[in-house]
Design a protein around this motif. Structure first.
Motif, PDB file in Angstrom:
ATOM      1  N   ALA A   1       0.825  -1.203   0.000  1.00  0.00           N
ATOM      2  CA  ALA A   1       0.000   0.000   0.000  1.00  0.00           C
ATOM      3  C   ALA A   1       0.863   1.258   0.000  1.00  0.00           C
ATOM      4  CB  ALA A   1      -0.931  -0.008   1.214  1.00  0.00           C
ATOM      5  N   GLU A   2       1.964   1.218   0.749  1.00  0.00           N
ATOM      6  CA  GLU A   2       2.853   2.364   0.797  1.00  0.00           C
ATOM      7  C   GLU A   2       3.528   2.603  -0.551  1.00  0.00           C
ATOM      8  OE1 GLU A   2       3.672   4.722   3.346  1.00  0.00           O
ATOM      9  OE2 GLU A   2       1.685   3.940   3.818  1.00  0.00           O
ATOM     10  N   ARG A   3       3.937   1.499  -1.174  1.00  0.00           N
ATOM     11  CA  ARG A   3       4.557   1.642  -2.495  1.00  0.00           C
ATOM     12  C   ARG A   3       3.552   2.185  -3.514  1.00  0.00           C
ATOM     13  NH1 ARG A   3       8.151  -3.958  -3.042  1.00  0.00           N
ATOM     14  NH2 ARG A   3       9.574  -3.517  -1.297  1.00  0.00           N
ATOM     15  N   MET A   4       2.330   1.698  -3.419  1.00  0.00           N
ATOM     16  CA  MET A   4       1.288   2.187  -4.327  1.00  0.00           C
ATOM     17  C   MET A   4       1.039   3.677  -4.097  1.00  0.00           C
ATOM     18  SD  MET A   4      -2.652   0.844  -4.692  1.00  0.00           S
ATOM     19  CE  MET A   4      -2.055  -0.836  -4.884  1.00  0.00           C
ATOM     20  N   ARG A   5       1.028   4.093  -2.836  1.00  0.00           N
ATOM     21  CA  ARG A   5       0.823   5.499  -2.515  1.00  0.00           C
ATOM     22  C   ARG A   5       1.970   6.359  -3.057  1.00  0.00           C
ATOM     23  NH1 ARG A   5       2.138   8.808   1.850  1.00  0.00           N
ATOM     24  NH2 ARG A   5       2.994   7.059   3.041  1.00  0.00           N
ATOM     25  N   GLU A   6       3.188   5.845  -2.961  1.00  0.00           N
ATOM     26  CA  GLU A   6       4.333   6.593  -3.466  1.00  0.00           C
ATOM     27  C   GLU A   6       4.268   6.758  -4.982  1.00  0.00           C
ATOM     28  OE1 GLU A   6       7.726   4.479  -2.146  1.00  0.00           O
ATOM     29  OE2 GLU A   6       7.505   5.060  -0.034  1.00  0.00           O
ATOM     30  N   VAL A   7       3.912   5.676  -5.679  1.00  0.00           N
ATOM     31  CA  VAL A   7       3.798   5.748  -7.138  1.00  0.00           C
ATOM     32  C   VAL A   7       2.686   6.709  -7.532  1.00  0.00           C
ATOM     33  CG1 VAL A   7       3.234   4.448  -9.219  1.00  0.00           C
ATOM     34  CG2 VAL A   7       4.745   3.443  -7.494  1.00  0.00           C
ATOM     35  N   LEU A   8       1.547   6.613  -6.836  1.00  0.00           N
ATOM     36  CA  LEU A   8       0.421   7.492  -7.145  1.00  0.00           C
ATOM     37  C   LEU A   8       0.780   8.945  -6.869  1.00  0.00           C
ATOM     38  CD1 LEU A   8      -2.497   7.619  -8.068  1.00  0.00           C
ATOM     39  CD2 LEU A   8      -3.217   7.251  -5.698  1.00  0.00           C
ATOM     40  N   ALA A   9       1.532   9.181  -5.813  1.00  0.00           N
ATOM     41  CA  ALA A   9       1.950  10.539  -5.479  1.00  0.00           C
ATOM     42  C   ALA A   9       2.854  11.116  -6.563  1.00  0.00           C
ATOM     43  CB  ALA A   9       2.660  10.555  -4.127  1.00  0.00           C
TER      44      ALA A   9
ATOM     45  N   VAL B   1       0.152  16.772  -1.674  1.00  0.00           N
ATOM     46  CA  VAL B   1       0.833  15.540  -2.062  1.00  0.00           C
ATOM     47  C   VAL B   1       2.235  15.495  -1.452  1.00  0.00           C
ATOM     48  CG1 VAL B   1       1.670  14.169  -4.004  1.00  0.00           C
ATOM     49  CG2 VAL B   1      -0.507  15.376  -4.176  1.00  0.00           C
ATOM     50  N   ALA B   2       2.933  16.625  -1.453  1.00  0.00           N
ATOM     51  CA  ALA B   2       4.269  16.649  -0.874  1.00  0.00           C
ATOM     52  C   ALA B   2       4.235  16.346   0.624  1.00  0.00           C
ATOM     53  CB  ALA B   2       4.918  18.007  -1.118  1.00  0.00           C
ATOM     54  N   VAL B   3       3.261  16.891   1.322  1.00  0.00           N
ATOM     55  CA  VAL B   3       3.142  16.627   2.763  1.00  0.00           C
ATOM     56  C   VAL B   3       2.767  15.175   3.014  1.00  0.00           C
ATOM     57  CG1 VAL B   3       1.843  17.225   4.854  1.00  0.00           C
ATOM     58  CG2 VAL B   3       2.595  19.019   3.294  1.00  0.00           C
ATOM     59  N   SER B   4       1.956  14.613   2.124  1.00  0.00           N
ATOM     60  CA  SER B   4       1.571  13.203   2.290  1.00  0.00           C
ATOM     61  C   SER B   4       2.782  12.277   2.218  1.00  0.00           C
ATOM     62  CB  SER B   4       0.538  12.811   1.230  1.00  0.00           C
ATOM     63  OG  SER B   4       1.141  12.704  -0.059  1.00  0.00           O
ATOM     64  N   GLU B   5       3.821  12.698   1.510  1.00  0.00           N
ATOM     65  CA  GLU B   5       5.032  11.887   1.398  1.00  0.00           C
ATOM     66  C   GLU B   5       5.915  12.019   2.628  1.00  0.00           C
ATOM     67  OE1 GLU B   5       6.266   9.823  -1.583  1.00  0.00           O
ATOM     68  OE2 GLU B   5       4.117   9.784  -1.176  1.00  0.00           O
ATOM     69  N   ARG B   6       5.683  13.030   3.429  1.00  0.00           N
ATOM     70  CA  ARG B   6       6.532  13.265   4.602  1.00  0.00           C
ATOM     71  C   ARG B   6       5.904  12.773   5.901  1.00  0.00           C
ATOM     72  NH1 ARG B   6       9.510  13.517   1.199  1.00  0.00           N
ATOM     73  NH2 ARG B   6      10.907  15.218   0.548  1.00  0.00           N
ATOM     74  N   THR B   7       4.622  12.536   5.895  1.00  0.00           N
ATOM     75  CA  THR B   7       3.968  12.096   7.120  1.00  0.00           C
ATOM     76  C   THR B   7       4.325  10.652   7.436  1.00  0.00           C
ATOM     77  OG1 THR B   7       1.842  11.854   8.231  1.00  0.00           O
ATOM     78  CG2 THR B   7       1.890  11.380   5.882  1.00  0.00           C
ATOM     79  N   ARG B   8       4.411  10.322   8.706  1.00  0.00           N
ATOM     80  CA  ARG B   8       4.752   8.966   9.144  1.00  0.00           C
ATOM     81  C   ARG B   8       3.516   8.130   9.454  1.00  0.00           C
ATOM     82  NH1 ARG B   8       9.843   9.991  13.374  1.00  0.00           N
ATOM     83  NH2 ARG B   8      11.217  11.026  11.840  1.00  0.00           N
ATOM     84  N   MET B   9       2.380   8.781   9.442  1.00  0.00           N
ATOM     85  CA  MET B   9       1.149   8.056   9.749  1.00  0.00           C
ATOM     86  C   MET B   9       0.510   7.583   8.450  1.00  0.00           C
ATOM     87  SD  MET B   9      -0.371  10.535  12.749  1.00  0.00           S
ATOM     88  CE  MET B   9      -1.642   9.351  13.172  1.00  0.00           C
TER      89      MET B   9
ATOM     90  N   TRP C   1      -2.531   6.473   7.657  1.00  0.00           N
ATOM     91  CA  TRP C   1      -3.854   6.991   7.287  1.00  0.00           C
ATOM     92  C   TRP C   1      -3.802   8.452   6.857  1.00  0.00           C
ATOM     93  CZ3 TRP C   1      -6.016  11.132   9.680  1.00  0.00           C
ATOM     94  CH2 TRP C   1      -5.455  11.533  10.914  1.00  0.00           C
ATOM     95  N   SER C   2      -2.943   9.246   7.539  1.00  0.00           N
ATOM     96  CA  SER C   2      -2.861  10.664   7.187  1.00  0.00           C
ATOM     97  C   SER C   2      -2.221  10.857   5.818  1.00  0.00           C
ATOM     98  CB  SER C   2      -2.076  11.425   8.251  1.00  0.00           C
ATOM     99  OG  SER C   2      -0.745  10.936   8.340  1.00  0.00           O
ATOM    100  N   GLY C   3      -1.257   9.976   5.478  1.00  0.00           N
ATOM    101  CA  GLY C   3      -0.649  10.056   4.150  1.00  0.00           C
ATOM    102  C   GLY C   3      -1.672   9.824   3.054  1.00  0.00           C
ATOM    103  N   TRP C   4      -2.504   8.794   3.237  1.00  0.00           N
ATOM    104  CA  TRP C   4      -3.544   8.520   2.244  1.00  0.00           C
ATOM    105  C   TRP C   4      -4.600   9.637   2.224  1.00  0.00           C
ATOM    106  CZ3 TRP C   4      -3.716   5.491  -1.770  1.00  0.00           C
ATOM    107  CH2 TRP C   4      -2.887   4.367  -1.822  1.00  0.00           C
ATOM    108  N   PHE C   5      -4.903  10.182   3.390  1.00  0.00           N
ATOM    109  CA  PHE C   5      -5.894  11.264   3.446  1.00  0.00           C
ATOM    110  C   PHE C   5      -5.411  12.489   2.673  1.00  0.00           C
ATOM    111  CE2 PHE C   5      -7.318  15.199   5.497  1.00  0.00           C
ATOM    112  CZ  PHE C   5      -8.691  15.091   5.293  1.00  0.00           C
ATOM    113  N   LEU C   6      -4.168  12.888   2.916  1.00  0.00           N
ATOM    114  CA  LEU C   6      -3.631  14.062   2.231  1.00  0.00           C
ATOM    115  C   LEU C   6      -3.497  13.821   0.727  1.00  0.00           C
ATOM    116  CD1 LEU C   6      -0.913  15.144   4.809  1.00  0.00           C
ATOM    117  CD2 LEU C   6      -3.031  16.357   4.263  1.00  0.00           C
ATOM    118  N   LEU C   7      -3.079  12.619   0.365  1.00  0.00           N
ATOM    119  CA  LEU C   7      -2.973  12.289  -1.053  1.00  0.00           C
ATOM    120  C   LEU C   7      -4.347  12.322  -1.713  1.00  0.00           C
ATOM    121  CD1 LEU C   7      -1.368  11.381  -3.522  1.00  0.00           C
ATOM    122  CD2 LEU C   7      -1.599   9.018  -2.711  1.00  0.00           C
ATOM    123  N   GLY C   8      -5.340  11.749  -1.039  1.00  0.00           N
ATOM    124  CA  GLY C   8      -6.699  11.766  -1.581  1.00  0.00           C
ATOM    125  C   GLY C   8      -7.242  13.168  -1.701  1.00  0.00           C
ATOM    126  N   LEU C   9      -6.937  14.001  -0.696  1.00  0.00           N
ATOM    127  CA  LEU C   9      -7.379  15.391  -0.748  1.00  0.00           C
ATOM    128  C   LEU C   9      -6.734  16.118  -1.921  1.00  0.00           C
ATOM    129  CD1 LEU C   9      -9.042  17.595   0.624  1.00  0.00           C
ATOM    130  CD2 LEU C   9      -7.053  18.094   2.062  1.00  0.00           C
TER     131      LEU C   9
END
Length: 216
Positions: free
Chosen positions: A19-27, A179-187, A189-197
């Motif tokens: 999921a993290e890798r997918m989030r990174e690629v999507l970002a 999107v940039a902040v979503s890549e820096r967060t350690r949580m 759920w918050s990373g996915w939330f910011l990316l989705g936003l």
């Protein structure tokens, strides 16, 4: 042999890592697309700004031309007034020859109004009050004035379109921030939330973008 290969191969990623890798690629994809859209909006804002400057210059030139035509019309009216004064003096003194001489030398524009004035029994105070009296240059002045108004309105429209594109760059900059902040967060759920936003804001920006006119 099989056991040695299994021991040397890296462990299969678990669900969280996938999921993290997918989030990174999507970002990365969202960042890349947003960067292109931001550059495009900046380009369009610049083009519309240039069009606005040209149209304002053309409107100013049309205003000057309209003023020149209006000045010409006033000069022609002054000439007609001088001729009419001479005709009035000749008529008042009973100098028929001079009156006829003056009438033969009326300007074409004034001659039309003069004939209408006499045909109407000289009811109006002078031929200048006749609707048919239009000194040379009057129509051109009105045309240039209308052209200047149209160009000025078009320049204002171009200015607004440039502002719209500039505001859209701010919206896409907000996407880059999320999107940039979503890549820096350690949580997680918050990373996915910011990316989705960021994706939602980007989608809104794209919908708005397709409604804007394009100037190339």
């Amino acid at each position: 042999m099989t056991d040695e290969r299994s021991a040397d191969s890296p462990p299969a990623p678990n669900g969280w890592e996938r999921a993290e890798r997918m989030r990174e690629v999507l970002a990365v994809v969202v960042l890349s697309v947003t960067a292109i859209l931001t550059a495009w909006c900046g380009f369009e804002a610049s083009k519309w700004g240039g069009a606005m400057s040209i149209e304002f210059s053309q409107a100013s030139a049309a205003r000057i031309q309209a003023a020149d035509y209006a000045s010409t019309a006033r000069d022609n009216q002054a000439v007609d007034l001088s001729i009419y004064e001479l005709w009035v003096q000749a008529r008042a003194t009973g100098d028929t020859s001079l009156a006829e001489y003056v009438e033969a030398r009326l300007t074409p524009e004034f001659a039309v109004a003069f004939e209408d004035w006499q045909a109407g029994g000289e009811a109006l105070r002078s031929p200048f009050a006749e609707p048919s009296y239009v000194p040379e240059g009057t129509a051109d002045a009105e045309d240039e004035s209308a052209r200047a108004d149209a160009l000025f309105a078009k320049a204002l429209e171009s200015n607004q379109r440039g502002d719209d594109y500039a505001l859209l760059t701010v919206l896409f900059a907000l996407v880059l921030f999320f999107v940039a902040v979503s890549e820096r967060t350690r949580m997680h759920w918050s990373g996915w939330f910011l990316l989705g936003l960021g994706i939602v804001v980007a989608a809104v920006g794209v919908v708005i973008l397709v409604t804007f006119p394009i100037l190339v």
